[in-house]
Design an enzyme around this catalytic site. Sequence first.
Site, PDB file in Angstrom:
ATOM      1  N   ASP A  70      10.589  -8.596  -4.425  1.00 12.05           N
ATOM      2  CA  ASP A  70       9.228  -8.899  -4.844  1.00 12.05           C
ATOM      3  C   ASP A  70       8.679 -10.083  -4.058  1.00 12.05           C
ATOM      4  OD1 ASP A  70       6.830  -9.236  -6.105  1.00 12.05           O
ATOM      5  OD2 ASP A  70       7.642  -9.247  -8.132  1.00 12.05           O
ATOM      6  N   GLN A  72       5.454 -10.535  -3.733  1.00 12.37           N
ATOM      7  CA  GLN A  72       4.166 -10.919  -4.319  1.00 12.37           C
ATOM      8  C   GLN A  72       4.346 -12.047  -5.330  1.00 12.37           C
ATOM      9  OE1 GLN A  72       2.178  -8.023  -6.784  1.00 12.37           O
ATOM     10  NE2 GLN A  72       0.220  -9.070  -6.604  1.00 12.37           N
ATOM     11  N   HIS A  73       5.269 -11.880  -6.260  1.00  9.74           N
ATOM     12  CA  HIS A  73       5.482 -12.879  -7.312  1.00  9.74           C
ATOM     13  C   HIS A  73       6.790 -13.644  -7.127  1.00  9.74           C
ATOM     14  CE1 HIS A  73       2.052 -11.332  -9.428  1.00  9.74           C
ATOM     15  NE2 HIS A  73       2.568 -10.130  -9.441  1.00  9.74           N
ATOM     16  N   GLY A  74       7.623 -13.214  -6.217  1.00  8.79           N
ATOM     17  CA  GLY A  74       8.914 -13.854  -6.005  1.00  8.79           C
ATOM     18  C   GLY A  74       8.868 -14.894  -4.902  1.00  8.79           C
ATOM     19  N   ARG A  98       7.753  -5.182  -2.454  1.00  3.48           N
ATOM     20  CA  ARG A  98       6.367  -5.331  -2.916  1.00  3.48           C
ATOM     21  C   ARG A  98       5.802  -6.494  -2.117  1.00  3.48           C
ATOM     22  NH1 ARG A  98       4.485  -5.929  -9.066  1.00  3.48           N
ATOM     23  NH2 ARG A  98       5.978  -7.621  -9.041  1.00  3.48           N
TER      24      ARG A  98
END
Length: 143
Positions: A70, A72-74, A98
């Site tokens: 991730d 995007q949010h990681g 992502r």
Amino acid sequence: MALVVGLISAFVAVALVWLIGTFTNLAYYQRFSSELVSPADNRLGYWAVLDAPVATERISRLGYDYVALDAQHGEFDRRALVEAGRTLNGDGHAFAVRVARGDAADIGLALDVGAATVIVPLVETVEDEGQELSLVGRGSRFV
């Protein structure tokens, strides 16, 4: 000492995955099974959000059907994605990324590191999807 801690951590991780699979199958499907694929033929995957190369390597060896990184949010920046991709590709593991944004650079990087699937955030209409597809272009590695 570090080796002992690492071995104990790996054992605990494997035991937890086994317990989660067993009790999930028992609770939802009334079947006692420790298989990672559920009786309903669902897939069991792992979403990684931390830039932790050792953890990514261990996760890739636990038998999940897929691993998703991730960005995007990681905490996956360019360097972390390259390193995680190298680890997952080395284990022969198909993985998804992502991306943080739907621009050509992020999508191209995800494909360059070997992602089998690229998840583009904030695509709400067919026109948005068409715009994202035109950013990447039509190459041999693009569907």
